[in-house]
Design a protein around this motif. Structure first.
Motif, PDB file in Angstrom:
ATOM      1  N   PHE A  91      16.360  66.476  48.278  1.00  0.00           N
ATOM      2  CA  PHE A  91      17.968  66.523  47.805  1.00  0.00           C
ATOM      3  C   PHE A  91      18.627  67.969  47.707  1.00  0.00           C
ATOM      4  O   PHE A  91      17.956  68.878  47.512  1.00  0.00           O
ATOM      5  N   GLY A  92      19.729  67.977  48.288  1.00  0.00           N
ATOM      6  CA  GLY A  92      20.452  69.156  47.948  1.00  0.00           C
ATOM      7  C   GLY A  92      21.072  69.224  46.451  1.00  0.00           C
ATOM      8  O   GLY A  92      20.694  68.534  45.723  1.00  0.00           O
ATOM      9  N   TYR A 149      11.058  61.352  40.972  1.00  0.00           N
ATOM     10  CA  TYR A 149      11.757  62.554  40.745  1.00  0.00           C
ATOM     11  C   TYR A 149      12.089  62.928  39.492  1.00  0.00           C
ATOM     12  O   TYR A 149      11.932  62.187  38.691  1.00  0.00           O
ATOM     13  N   GLN A 195      14.788  65.372  37.623  1.00  0.00           N
ATOM     14  CA  GLN A 195      16.211  66.258  37.696  1.00  0.00           C
ATOM     15  C   GLN A 195      16.419  67.005  36.308  1.00  0.00           C
ATOM     16  O   GLN A 195      16.440  66.368  35.368  1.00  0.00           O
ATOM     17  N   GLY A 241      20.764  69.968  37.423  1.00  0.00           N
ATOM     18  CA  GLY A 241      20.209  70.164  38.729  1.00  0.00           C
ATOM     19  C   GLY A 241      20.132  69.034  39.664  1.00  0.00           C
ATOM     20  O   GLY A 241      21.058  68.146  39.378  1.00  0.00           O
ATOM     21  N   HIS A 242      19.397  68.851  40.619  1.00  0.00           N
ATOM     22  CA  HIS A 242      19.321  67.780  41.409  1.00  0.00           C
ATOM     23  C   HIS A 242      17.844  67.121  41.471  1.00  0.00           C
ATOM     24  O   HIS A 242      16.952  67.916  41.108  1.00  0.00           O
ATOM     25  N   PRO A 243      17.812  65.889  41.762  1.00  0.00           N
ATOM     26  CA  PRO A 243      16.504  65.377  41.831  1.00  0.00           C
ATOM     27  C   PRO A 243      15.372  65.968  42.791  1.00  0.00           C
ATOM     28  O   PRO A 243      15.711  66.367  43.880  1.00  0.00           O
ATOM     29  N   PHE A 249      11.309  65.815  44.256  1.00  0.00           N
ATOM     30  CA  PHE A 249      10.475  65.142  44.330  1.00  0.00           C
ATOM     31  C   PHE A 249       9.024  65.505  43.809  1.00  0.00           C
ATOM     32  O   PHE A 249       8.761  66.539  43.600  1.00  0.00           O
ATOM     33  N   PHE A 274      13.334  59.788  37.630  1.00  0.00           N
ATOM     34  CA  PHE A 274      13.749  58.417  38.351  1.00  0.00           C
ATOM     35  C   PHE A 274      12.298  57.941  39.128  1.00  0.00           C
ATOM     36  O   PHE A 274      11.730  59.038  39.608  1.00  0.00           O
ATOM     37  N   PHE A 290      16.742  53.710  43.643  1.00  0.00           N
ATOM     38  CA  PHE A 290      16.330  54.371  42.387  1.00  0.00           C
ATOM     39  C   PHE A 290      16.472  53.406  41.170  1.00  0.00           C
ATOM     40  O   PHE A 290      17.556  52.836  40.873  1.00  0.00           O
TER      41      PHE A 290
END
Lengths: 110, 111
Positions: free
Chosen positions: A101-102, B35, B37, B41-43, B45, B88, B101
């Motif tokens: 992900f960005g 994932y 997060q 922030g962002h998810p 892996f 997630f 998801f």
């Protein structure tokens, strides 16, 4: 390798306007997916592009569209913005099964 | 269509306690991914499970994929404040299907 780059990071728009968000995937990744994230709805799938073709599409109205260019960069467009479109829009690039992900574009519609 | 449900939605734990989040799919999955997060922030892996009954460990994190390949769990032993975030799960049905998801489990850890 550089990660997934999304621009802009933050955006404020007025109802009725349109917006274009950009995503540059990791070099070599040909698949790009877009997600909308809101506090109450989690990560909602918008669409996925692979080699310039839309491969999958989520359940969003036609105001949401996207495209992918020959260099795998992708854009998504939202027309006639509504207040409910305020969200974090995440782009993920993939090579195989895994998604990277960005940092997302936070869109606020006022 | 394919649906992935995750429970609980929120979990508060005292630092040092264990934590588990559960993921259930309406259809059989080819694989399941997890994932994390962090707030703001962002998810990111964490891991992918592919085989029926598979168990993988990453330090204090244990991931399981059900025998029927329709459910999965993530267990964290002795939580730390650095574990705070939303976890997630994400599943894909057949090759080429979109990654769906779960709603995520938000973990809060009290020091």
């Amino acid at each position: 390798k550089a990660g997934v780059t999304q621009t802009p990071r933050y955006l404020i728009k007025t109802r009725g306007q349109q917006v274009t968000l950009s995503c540059s995937p990791i070099s070599g990744h040909r698949s790009v997916s877009w997600y909308q994230q809101t506090p109450g709805q989690g990560l909602q799938f918008l669409f996925e592009y692979f080699s310039e073709t839309q491969r999958n599409k989520g359940n969003f109205p036609g105001r949401f569209s996207g495209r992918q260019f020959s260099n795998s960069r992708s854009e998504m467009n939202v027309s006639t913005l509504e207040l409910g479109d305020s969200a974090l829009y995440l782009c993920a690039s993939s090579f195989g099964e895994l998604a990277f992900f960005g940092q997302g574009t936070r869109l606020t519609v006022v | 269509g394919q649906q992935v449900m995750q429970i609980p939605q929120y979990q508060h734990v005292q630092e040092g306690e264990d934590f588990t989040t559960y993921c259930n799919s309406s259809t059989t999955l080819s694989n399941i991914q997890w994932y994390k997060q962090r707030p703001g922030g962002h998810p990111v892996f964490l891991i992918q499970l592919v085989k029926s009954g598979e168990v993988k460990k990453q330090k204090r994190l244990t991931f399981q994929f059900g025998e029927a390949k329709k459910n999965s769990s993530l267990h964290i032993t002795a939580t730390q404040t650095t574990d705070v975030g939303t976890y997630f799960c994400a599943g894909r049905g057949n090759a080429g299907n979109m990654l769906t998801f779960g709603g995520g489990t938000r973990l809060m850890v009290k020091p």
